[in-house]
Design a protein around this motif. Sequence first.
Motif, mmCIF file in Angstrom:
data_model
loop_
_atom_site.group_PDB
_atom_site.id
_atom_site.type_symbol
_atom_site.label_atom_id
_atom_site.label_comp_id
_atom_site.label_asym_id
_atom_site.label_seq_id
_atom_site.Cartn_x
_atom_site.Cartn_y
_atom_site.Cartn_z
ATOM 1 N N GLN A 58 0.835 -1.200 0.000
ATOM 2 C CA GLN A 58 0.000 0.000 0.000
ATOM 3 C C GLN A 58 0.874 1.255 0.000
ATOM 4 O O GLN A 58 0.608 2.213 -0.742
ATOM 5 C CB GLN A 58 -0.929 -0.003 1.207
ATOM 6 C CG GLN A 58 -1.954 1.133 1.198
ATOM 7 C CD GLN A 58 -2.944 0.999 2.345
ATOM 8 O OE1 GLN A 58 -2.556 0.938 3.505
ATOM 9 N NE2 GLN A 58 -4.216 0.931 2.020
ATOM 10 N N ARG A 87 -7.638 -0.489 -5.735
ATOM 11 C CA ARG A 87 -7.820 -1.928 -5.675
ATOM 12 C C ARG A 87 -7.562 -2.473 -4.267
ATOM 13 O O ARG A 87 -6.801 -1.900 -3.489
ATOM 14 C CB ARG A 87 -6.865 -2.630 -6.648
ATOM 15 C CG ARG A 87 -7.180 -2.429 -8.113
ATOM 16 C CD ARG A 87 -6.295 -3.338 -8.935
ATOM 17 N NE ARG A 87 -6.415 -3.094 -10.362
ATOM 18 C CZ ARG A 87 -5.770 -3.798 -11.276
ATOM 19 N NH1 ARG A 87 -4.953 -4.780 -10.908
ATOM 20 N NH2 ARG A 87 -5.926 -3.523 -12.553
ATOM 21 N N THR A 88 -8.172 -3.619 -3.999
ATOM 22 C CA THR A 88 -7.901 -4.325 -2.756
ATOM 23 C C THR A 88 -6.574 -5.079 -2.885
ATOM 24 O O THR A 88 -6.294 -5.694 -3.914
ATOM 25 C CB THR A 88 -9.027 -5.322 -2.441
ATOM 26 O OG1 THR A 88 -10.260 -4.608 -2.286
ATOM 27 C CG2 THR A 88 -8.726 -6.090 -1.159
ATOM 28 N N ARG A 134 -7.862 -2.408 1.667
ATOM 29 C CA ARG A 134 -8.146 -1.335 0.703
ATOM 30 C C ARG A 134 -8.355 -0.043 1.477
ATOM 31 O O ARG A 134 -9.236 0.017 2.353
ATOM 32 C CB ARG A 134 -9.376 -1.640 -0.146
ATOM 33 C CG ARG A 134 -9.611 -0.573 -1.229
ATOM 34 C CD ARG A 134 -10.735 -0.939 -2.173
ATOM 35 N NE ARG A 134 -12.019 -0.994 -1.489
ATOM 36 C CZ ARG A 134 -12.845 -2.028 -1.547
ATOM 37 N NH1 ARG A 134 -12.485 -3.113 -2.212
ATOM 38 N NH2 ARG A 134 -13.998 -2.006 -0.906
#
Length: 209
Positions: A58, A87-88, A134
Motif C-alpha cells: 500500500q 484496488r484491494t 483497501r
Amino acid sequence: MLEPIILASQSPRRRQLLEWAEIDFDVVVPVTDESYPDGLPPEEVPVYIARQKALAVQDQLNNNPTIPGLDIDPTERSAFVAGIRRRTILAADTVVVLGNEIIGKPRDRDDAIAILTRLSGREHQVITGVCCRRASAEVTFADVTRVQFHALTPGQIAFYVDKYRPYDKAGAYAIQEWIGVVGIKSVNGDFYNVMGLPVSRAVRALAGM
C-alpha cells in the motif's frame, strides 16, 4: 465476479491459485523483512507478516507505483495509477508448525533433509495468514490445515530434496509435488491452504470488502 486486485506476493503457487479462481490481479512484490515480534503465538505470526506485506505494498502504491502495466500512454497514466490505488490488496504468509515450533524455509540441502526427517511420520500444522486491505479497510484471518506424513525413508527424503530443491518452501516441501503424492497420509482442512492460500475463504473475504 470480483474486481481486479493487487497480489502482494511473488509466489508462483499463489498466482496459480488466483488464476484457477479466475481473479484478475497485478503483482506487486512487497519489500519487507518478514520478521515478527518475539513471543507472538505461532498462529498469529503469518497474519502479522501478511499484514506487514499488505501495508508495504500500500505504501509503495501510494508513493512509487512501479508495477507491470505502467509503461503506457502518459495521458492515461494518472487514471491508471488512481485505479490501481483503489484496488484491494491481498497478502498472505504461510508457516509450518510442528508442536509449538515454527519450521521455516531450509537454509540448504542438509537443513531440508533434517526438516523432512522431523516431519516424517508425524502430524504438523500449516497456517496461512491472509490480509485483505483497501485504503483503511482491512480483513485478516488465519486458516489451519493439519497434515500427516507417512514415515519417509532417508532415500525418499534425499530423492525429493535433490530433485525438487524445496529451499524456498516453508517446511521444505510442496504438497503438490512428488512428496505430497506419495508421502502424505492425510490432510485435515483446506488442501489449497497448504499450497499457500485458502482460496475459497480469501474469495469470500475479498467479496466482502
